[in-house]
Design an enzyme around this catalytic site. Structure first.
Site, short mmCIF file in Angstrom:
data_model
loop_
_atom_site.label_atom_id
_atom_site.label_comp_id
_atom_site.label_asym_id
_atom_site.label_seq_id
_atom_site.Cartn_x
_atom_site.Cartn_y
_atom_site.Cartn_z
N GLY A 275 32.11 47.74 33.52
CA GLY A 275 31.59 47.84 34.88
C GLY A 275 30.79 46.62 35.27
CG HIS A 276 31.08 43.34 36.60
ND1 HIS A 276 30.23 42.58 35.82
CD2 HIS A 276 32.33 43.07 36.16
CE1 HIS A 276 30.94 41.86 34.95
NE2 HIS A 276 32.21 42.15 35.14
CG ASP B 75 24.62 42.91 37.89
OD1 ASP B 75 24.89 43.97 37.32
OD2 ASP B 75 25.44 41.99 38.04
#
Length: 401
Positions: A156-157, A187
């Site tokens: 995932g990001h 993030d």
């Protein structure tokens, strides 16, 4: 360069100064959240040692990762996430270099890693082993979905975490298509910033008890945390948080964006009644609202504001609303934003003249600073090995090409 910039850029400030001077951090992370977390710690004086694999990527195909891009010769000098840190490259399969890693762990206050669950254990740097060697260690794991559960091994990001959390649904254009907000929320905010906060809490606990602990930080959970306020409104009042259906996501005409005749966009944030009334007065339609947009008038107000902005150039809009204190702001370009950051002293230059975003939090007694440029891989091997022990004479001084 302003006086604030000079202070932030570390003019005359020795390494290791700041509120976190004496805190030793070992950073094994690769992607953005971990390096951002350790940058925040390093900016306030922590001694951060990057432990990096020999020869570059550990997998040979991470060409789009922050870890690889920031080592590109055209980029590396600007790599803010590496500033104020030292670097050593270690092959953890080599017994002699594993001994260096063990000594780093023995002396560390904090260890940060961003591997998928199980990888740190295979490398011999998992929480159980490291904390057996050093019970005072604060061991922080940053992952997408946490250390266990059905998603633990999933890739995932930032965009994926936002999609799963429900947050991305609140960020759609008028067609309903979700719009990626760079990779700032999961993030950097839910991952790196949340990790730095958790580490400081754990260090405070250790200060009181002498005992370290493990931190399991999932960026998905960090995204959920950022939804705290909006989710509370949903649970309490059934607020529909979808884009264009929530008062903070474009439902109200007084909290939206409008385009001028010459193509400039304006962010209108006239939420409070006094701002809203003043906005309508200045744009010629005080009859459309008394403190707030009545449900039956919402479309009328929006059409009025769209037409009002569309009929005027940016200069004309600024003449009427620029100094009116009604929470209306022209959307600046990135270059204009950076110019403002420079005037505020937030855009700084490293000792070798590279521009970077500096330290946001301004502490009166122990300010943070940008003290050193981003290191090249393995740049500080000899220095770090010498500090660790004189009992490691056989370690080769390998340089990464």
């Amino acid at each position: 360069m302003t006086e604030d910039q000079s202070d932030q850029a570390g003019a005359g400030s020795p390494p290791g100064t700041g509120a976190l001077a004496g805190i030793r951090v070992v950073d094994l992370s690769r992607q953005a959240p971990g390096p951002y977390c350790s940058m925040l710690l390093a900016d306030f004086g922590a001694d951060v040692v990057l432990v990096e694999p020999p020869g570059g990527s550990t997998r040979g195909r991470e060409t789009n990762s922050y870890w690889e891009l920031e080592r590109d010769p055209e980029v590396s000098g600007y790599a803010a996430l590496r500033r104020n840190k030292r670097s050593i490259s270690l092959d953890l399969k080599d017994p002699a270099e594993r001994e260096i890693m063990d000594r780093l762990v023995d002396r560390a206050d904090v260890l940060i890693e961003g591997f998928r669950p199980g990888v740190a254990e295979r490398l011999g740097v998992d929480a159980r082993r490291c904390r057996e060697r050093n019970p005072g260690l604060v061991y922080c794991s940053i992952t997408g979905y946490g250390q266990d559960g059905p998603l633990a091994q999933a890739a995932g990001h930032d965009l994926n975490y936002l999609a799963l959390s429900g947050m991305l649904e609140t960020m759609a254009d008028p067609t309903g298509r979700p719009v990626p907000p760079l990779n700032l929320l999961a993030d950097f905010a839910g991952g790196g910033l949340m990790a730095a906060y958790a580490i400081m809490v754990a260090l405070l606990h250790r200060e009181r008890t002498g005992v370290g602990q493990e931190i399991d930080l999932a960026m998905l959970d960090g995204a959920f945390s950022l939804l705290s306020h909006a989710a509370s409104l949903h649970f309490a009042r059934g607020a529909d948080l979808r884009a264009r259906r929530f008062f903070l996501s474009g439902q109200l005409p007084q909290y939206d964006s409008y385009r001028s005749a010459d193509g400039s966009w304006y962010a209108v944030g006239a939420l409070e009644p006094w701002f809203y009334e003043r906005l309508l007065q200045l744009t010629g339609r005080p009859d459309l609202g008394n403190g707030h947009a009545e449900p039956e008038l919402v479309d009328h107000v929006r059409r009025h504001l769209e037409a009002w902005f569309a009929a005027r150039t940016a200069a004309e809009v600024d003449t009427v609303l620029g100094d009116a204190d009604v929470c209306v702001t022209r959307v600046r370009s990135f270059a204009e934003g950076m110019a403002l950051a420079e005037r505020r002293g937030v855009l700084v230059r490293t000792p070798d003249g590279v521009s970077q975003i500096g330290v946001a939090a301004r502490l009166s007694a122990t300010p943070g600073s940008v003290r050193s440029r981003p290191p090249s891989i393995d740049e500080h091997r000899a220095e770090i090995v010498a500090e660790l022990s004189t009992r490691l004479p056989g370690v080769a001084r390998r340089r990464v090409r």
